[in-house]
Write an enzyme that holds these catalytic residues in place. Structure first.
Site, short mmCIF file in Angstrom:
data_model
loop_
_atom_site.label_atom_id
_atom_site.label_comp_id
_atom_site.label_asym_id
_atom_site.label_seq_id
_atom_site.Cartn_x
_atom_site.Cartn_y
_atom_site.Cartn_z
N ASN A 24 43.41 40.43 40.21
CA ASN A 24 44.13 40.78 41.44
C ASN A 24 44.87 39.56 41.97
O ASN A 24 44.38 38.43 41.90
CB ASN A 24 43.21 41.42 42.49
CG ASN A 24 41.93 40.68 42.77
OD1 ASN A 24 41.42 39.95 41.91
ND2 ASN A 24 41.38 40.85 43.94
N GLU B 143 44.01 45.76 37.55
CA GLU B 143 44.36 46.74 36.52
C GLU B 143 45.88 46.82 36.34
O GLU B 143 46.40 46.88 35.23
CB GLU B 143 43.83 48.13 36.90
CG GLU B 143 42.32 48.20 37.02
CD GLU B 143 41.79 47.88 38.42
OE1 GLU B 143 42.40 47.05 39.13
OE2 GLU B 143 40.78 48.46 38.81
N CYS C 18 40.72 51.66 41.72
CA CYS C 18 41.24 52.40 42.88
C CYS C 18 42.12 53.55 42.41
O CYS C 18 42.57 53.58 41.25
CB CYS C 18 41.98 51.46 43.82
SG CYS C 18 43.67 51.06 43.32
#
Ligand code: THU
Length: 135
Positions: free
Chosen positions: A44, A57, A89
């Protein structure tokens, strides 16, 4: 296969250690496995505007596409939570679905243990690129 999964998770955990997350202090790593056996990682990357943060991701997918990969078989995802498996998410699930429904998803803990699931299980009845060509 198990060796390959362990390598995927190991690279995912290495990527997590590179996370840029000064605001949430919640590092996440991801590693995607391509059909030809390449592993591309992501972490991230946060932003002071908060909303421009990019999840691990999506960083991995975007790196993979730049490197010429569009066919994937699996993704491993890891954060620092030790006592349960944590999934990607909703936005990331949709971004994975862009590249097909046939992903194995390894939800990984910091010790390298994992739970295997699939993108179809995580995002049932998804909107896919195929819907755009049906009309
Ligand atoms: N995050 C990810 O990288 N992947 C997810 O699937 C969920 C959340 C990141 C975004 C943000 O930097 C931090 O975790 C806290 O939400």
């Amino acid at each position: 296969m198990t060796d390959q999964v362990n390598e995927l998770i190991s690279k995912c955990l290495q990527a997590r250690d590179m996370a840029y997350c000064p605001y949430s202090r919640f590092p996440v790593g991801a590693a995607v496995l391509t059909t030809d056996g390449a592993i591309i990682t992501g972490c991230n990357v946060e932003n002071a505007s908060y909303g421009l943060t990019v999840c691990a991701e999506r960083t991995a997918i975007q790196r993979a596409v730049v490197e010429g990969h569009r066919q994937f078989t699996a993704i491993a995802v890891a954060c620092e939570i030790k006592d349960r498996f944590v999934g990607p998410c909703g936005a990331c699930r949709q971004v994975l679905m862009e590249f097909g429904p046939n992903w194995t998803v390894y939800l990984s803990k910091p010790d390298g243990s994992y739970k295997e699931t699939s993108l179809s299980e995580l995002l049932p009845q998804a909107f896919t690129p195929g819907h755009l060509t049906e009309n």
